[in-house]
Motif scaffolding. Structure first.
Motif, mmCIF file in Angstrom:
data_model
loop_
_atom_site.group_PDB
_atom_site.id
_atom_site.type_symbol
_atom_site.label_atom_id
_atom_site.label_comp_id
_atom_site.label_asym_id
_atom_site.label_seq_id
_atom_site.Cartn_x
_atom_site.Cartn_y
_atom_site.Cartn_z
ATOM 1 N N LYS A 139 33.407 -49.633 31.314
ATOM 2 C CA LYS A 139 34.911 -49.316 31.134
ATOM 3 C C LYS A 139 35.251 -50.133 32.831
ATOM 4 O O LYS A 139 36.732 -50.038 32.476
ATOM 5 N N ALA A 140 34.441 -50.613 33.739
ATOM 6 C CA ALA A 140 34.783 -50.960 34.995
ATOM 7 C C ALA A 140 35.824 -52.140 34.504
ATOM 8 O O ALA A 140 37.269 -52.386 34.958
ATOM 9 N N ARG A 141 35.007 -52.826 33.338
ATOM 10 C CA ARG A 141 35.703 -53.820 32.753
ATOM 11 C C ARG A 141 37.237 -54.294 32.117
ATOM 12 O O ARG A 141 37.293 -55.031 32.342
ATOM 13 N N LEU A 155 30.802 -55.193 42.486
ATOM 14 C CA LEU A 155 29.884 -53.738 42.839
ATOM 15 C C LEU A 155 30.710 -52.593 43.261
ATOM 16 O O LEU A 155 30.191 -51.362 42.782
ATOM 17 N N ASP A 156 31.598 -52.971 43.997
ATOM 18 C CA ASP A 156 32.043 -52.153 44.963
ATOM 19 C C ASP A 156 32.856 -51.367 43.495
ATOM 20 O O ASP A 156 33.505 -50.099 43.595
ATOM 21 N N GLU A 157 33.909 -52.094 43.032
ATOM 22 C CA GLU A 157 34.245 -51.634 41.826
ATOM 23 C C GLU A 157 34.035 -50.311 41.118
ATOM 24 O O GLU A 157 33.869 -49.659 40.308
ATOM 25 N N LEU A 161 33.990 -46.163 40.276
ATOM 26 C CA LEU A 161 34.066 -45.282 38.934
ATOM 27 C C LEU A 161 33.263 -44.213 38.977
ATOM 28 O O LEU A 161 33.480 -42.987 38.611
ATOM 29 N N MET A 162 32.377 -45.482 39.770
ATOM 30 C CA MET A 162 30.493 -44.603 39.179
ATOM 31 C C MET A 162 31.199 -42.566 39.935
ATOM 32 O O MET A 162 30.785 -41.830 39.162
#
Length: 668
Positions: A139-141, A155-157, A161-162
């Motif tokens: 989803k982040a991608r 990883l922060d992005e 979202l996590m």
């Protein structure tokens, strides 16, 4: 339920076999590979619903397809590369040398990278974490692409979202994931040597990685793994460019110089080879170790243990650094997990039941005691490797286990070309042979060289029963010597376990009888066995009373435990021998305690298998597991059996490479 969901439900969820096979396949593909998963799903449905897809007379149900072992030699021979020195020399012809990071410079201790998330989920105590973490990353991608036309995320992005989607605090979750990356990553030994040679030559070495960790973490991770400092780090999540679309290669050339010569080494054929060449880099394909080993590895295992097992075995065998002897691999691949799991189980049983002493019975206990020492060095002194054998036990317990005595020495040897001379000698009753021949003259014309058949066995038994007290007197000296030996070992001990490979548990039962009924040491002994008599034994119920009461306990299988293995394991085709050879010892078989000249007597040396190499393989697997994992997770008996089952399903390989049916263990 929308249209797509309805189609998915009809294709996937109406048949359990289809569902299992589809989900197993789906785990292996990402991105564009999802289209292939739909094609595979349709193919499965056609095979099931239209053709029935019969195989070997049964409906198609191969969730874990059978594996075929490599017949050409040792498995590691498939991956032996040019020496690190030769590769370094080849690379030195270029101005800039770049390396992929994951699965090239460093490995994870798992078959698939995403399986690391199981450990993160365990630390966070969050159910279904792996699947959720992969879903959120996707989803982040997609969100990143919608905003900036790039799928490269940090990883922060991902953890922003996590936190929003799961409720796990970002700082806590991100830190747990990073700590697990550092814990479970280790250097590729082949590439470490290549790097060393290149640095000695003063070459410019960089890394290129399609990864969300970012430059700083990649740099720290490589140092932690022992790969050292690189001249530059180019990471897709930092640059919003990737190897997979080729833009990261263009960016590197722009930064470091268009006129320089470049070469890249990596495991992904698309990103590291084709795209590198397309964008002006020469390339060398370093084949992915897990893709290479996948063909031969057991898969019918619990997901975490299976991934760790396959990841460690594949990284060790297929990094390209060395070819190992086939017999070493026999121990490493098939005996290592079994020995470690068995010792773990022994340790847990002893701790739970407050057992004071562990007795590893010779010879199977030789390698088990060595593995136990590696796993639990703090328990040195709590266990002993002790001399014991079925032969010695049958003689010393003959008075009580009379039926077993005659069965082992006589009726198990009927029509196997044993002469009467051989039989009486093995029973240590040579002085009774002449008397037997005299007494039997009226019934049959036996000689010393007469072959033992059913009639002869009955006549010998009858004669020995008539002289029973004299027979028993032959074993009194060794019985007393055995008492003195075990009195020292079990001094002030109130409980013990006797560890053996199996199968009826008679070794432990005989020892318990002697220790408590004959020698009066008041130390109950429980038998721990790797496996029991199976459904294919002539006497499958032989130990069931003792298994029911807990006097004998089995690790891998019994009638009440892992019945699928109990039904599969077949000693008639040599399955017992396959496992016994995994526990082979260079020691000779123990025959008896003390005579007037020495403390012990052993049989003549036998070349069954290169047992030192087998043991070396088992110990190396143990060391690799401890080094890469640290505290080894519990290995169930079902998981431990899975690699062994691959052996048993490859009879041609076994008979040509190991020849278990040619081996003669201590069966007397």
């Amino acid at each position: 339920m929308n249209g797509i969901d309805r189609i998915y439900h009809l294709l996937v969820n109406q048949n359990a076999d289809i569902s299992r096979k589809y989900h197993r396949y789906r785990k292996k593909v990402h991105g564009a590979g999802r289209a292939k998963a739909w094609i595979y799903l349709i193919k499965l449905n056609i095979e099931y619903h239209f053709f029935g897809h019969l195989k070997n007379g049964q409906r198609y149900d191969e969730n874990f397809p059978p594996k075929k072992l490599y017949m050409g030699g040792s498995e590691s021979s498939l991956s032996v590369r040019e020496s690190p020195e030769q590769l370094a020399e080849k690379l030195c012809g270029y101005d800039v040398i770049s390396f992929d990071v994951f699965d090239t410079l460093i490995f994870r201790a798992f078959e698939r990278p995403e399986d690391l998330f199981f450990m993160v989920g365990a630390d966070l105590d969050y159910l279904d974490f792996k699947r959720i973490r992969m879903e959120i990353e996707q989803k982040a991608r997609e969100k990143k692409f919608a905003k900036k036309q790039t799928r490269e995320v940090t990883l922060d992005e991902i953890w922003n979202l996590m936190e929003k989607e799961t409720g796990i605090p970002k700082d806590k979750g991100l830190q747990e994931e990073w700590e697990n990356e550092k814990k479970y990553c280790f250097a590729n030994p082949y590439m470490l040597e290549v790097l060393k040679k290149l640095r000695e030559k003063g070459k410019k070495i960089i890394v290129l990685s399609d990864m969300y960790l970012g430059k700083e973490r990649i740099e720290e991770l490589l140092k932690k793994c022992g790969a050292g400092q690189f001249d530059a780090y180019f990471v897709s999540s930092d640059e919003s460019r990737s190897k997979s679309d080729g833009t990261l290669y263009d960016f590197v050339k722009k930064k470091l110089g268009q006129t320089k010569t470049y070469i890249h080494i990596g495991d992904n054929e698309h990103s590291d080879v084709r795209q590198a060449k397309k964008h002006g880099f020469e390339s060398i394909w370093y084949r992915n170790v897990n893709q290479t080993g996948e063909t031969y590895r057991a898969e019918d295992m619990s997901v975490v243990t299976g991934s760790i097992y396959r990841g460690i075995v594949n990284a060790f065998l297929h990094n390209g650094r060395k070819e190992y002897p086939l017999v070493f691999e026999y121990g490493f691949i098939y005996g290592g997990l079994f020995a470690v799991g068995y010792c773990q189980w022994i340790h847990a049983y002893v701790k739970k039941n407050k057992i004071e002493k562990i007795l590893f019975l010779s010879r199977d206990g030789d390698i088990l005691s060595q593995v136990y020492e590696r796993l639990y060095p703090e328990e040195h002194g709590k266990w002993e490797y002790v001399y014991w054998s079925r032969l010695a036990a049958a003689k010393m317990t003959a008075r009580y286990f009379k039926y077993d005595y005659f069965r082992r020495f006589l009726f198990h040897k009927v029509n196997q070309n044993y002469s009467l001379d051989d039989i009486f000698d093995t029973m240590e009753l040579g002085d009774l042979l002449e008397g037997f021949l005299r007494d039997s003259k009226e019934q049959s014309s036996y000689t010393k060289k007469s072959v033992l058949d059913e009639n002869a066995a009955q006549h010998v038994k009858h004669y020995l029963e008539e002289n029973w007290e004299f027979v028993i007197s032959h074993y009194e000296e060794q019985t007393e010597a055995g008492r003195m030996y075990y009195a020292d070992i079990l001094k002030e001990c109130k409980s013990a376990v006797a560890v053996d490979v199996g199968w009826a548990g008679s070794g432990a039962s005989a020892l318990d009888y002697l220790v408590n009924e004959v020698w009066k040491m008041k130390c109950p002994i429980t038998g721990l066995v790797a496996g029991t008599n199976s459904a294919h034994n002539h006497e499958p119920d032989m130990s069931e009373a003792q298994l029911f009461t807990g006097k004998i306990v089995s690790y891998m299988f019994s009638q009440a435990h892992n019945r699928d293995i109990w039904k599969f394991h077949n000693p008639n085709r040599g399955d017992n021998m396959v496992i016994e050879l995994l526990l082979a010892s260079p020691e000779r078989s123990f025959r008896k305690f003390a005579d007037k000249e020495s403390d012990f007597e052993f049989s003549a040396s036998k070349d069954e298998i290169d047992s030192k190499q087998v043991q070396s393989g088992i110990l190396r697997f143990t060391d690799e597991l401890l080094e890469k994992i640290g505290e080894v997770p519990e290995i169930s008996g079902r998981d431990a059996f899975a690699p062994i089952q691959i052996l048993m399903e490859n009879r041609e390989w076994l008979n040509k490479k190991i020849r278990p049916l040619d081996s003669q263990m201590n069966l007397e």
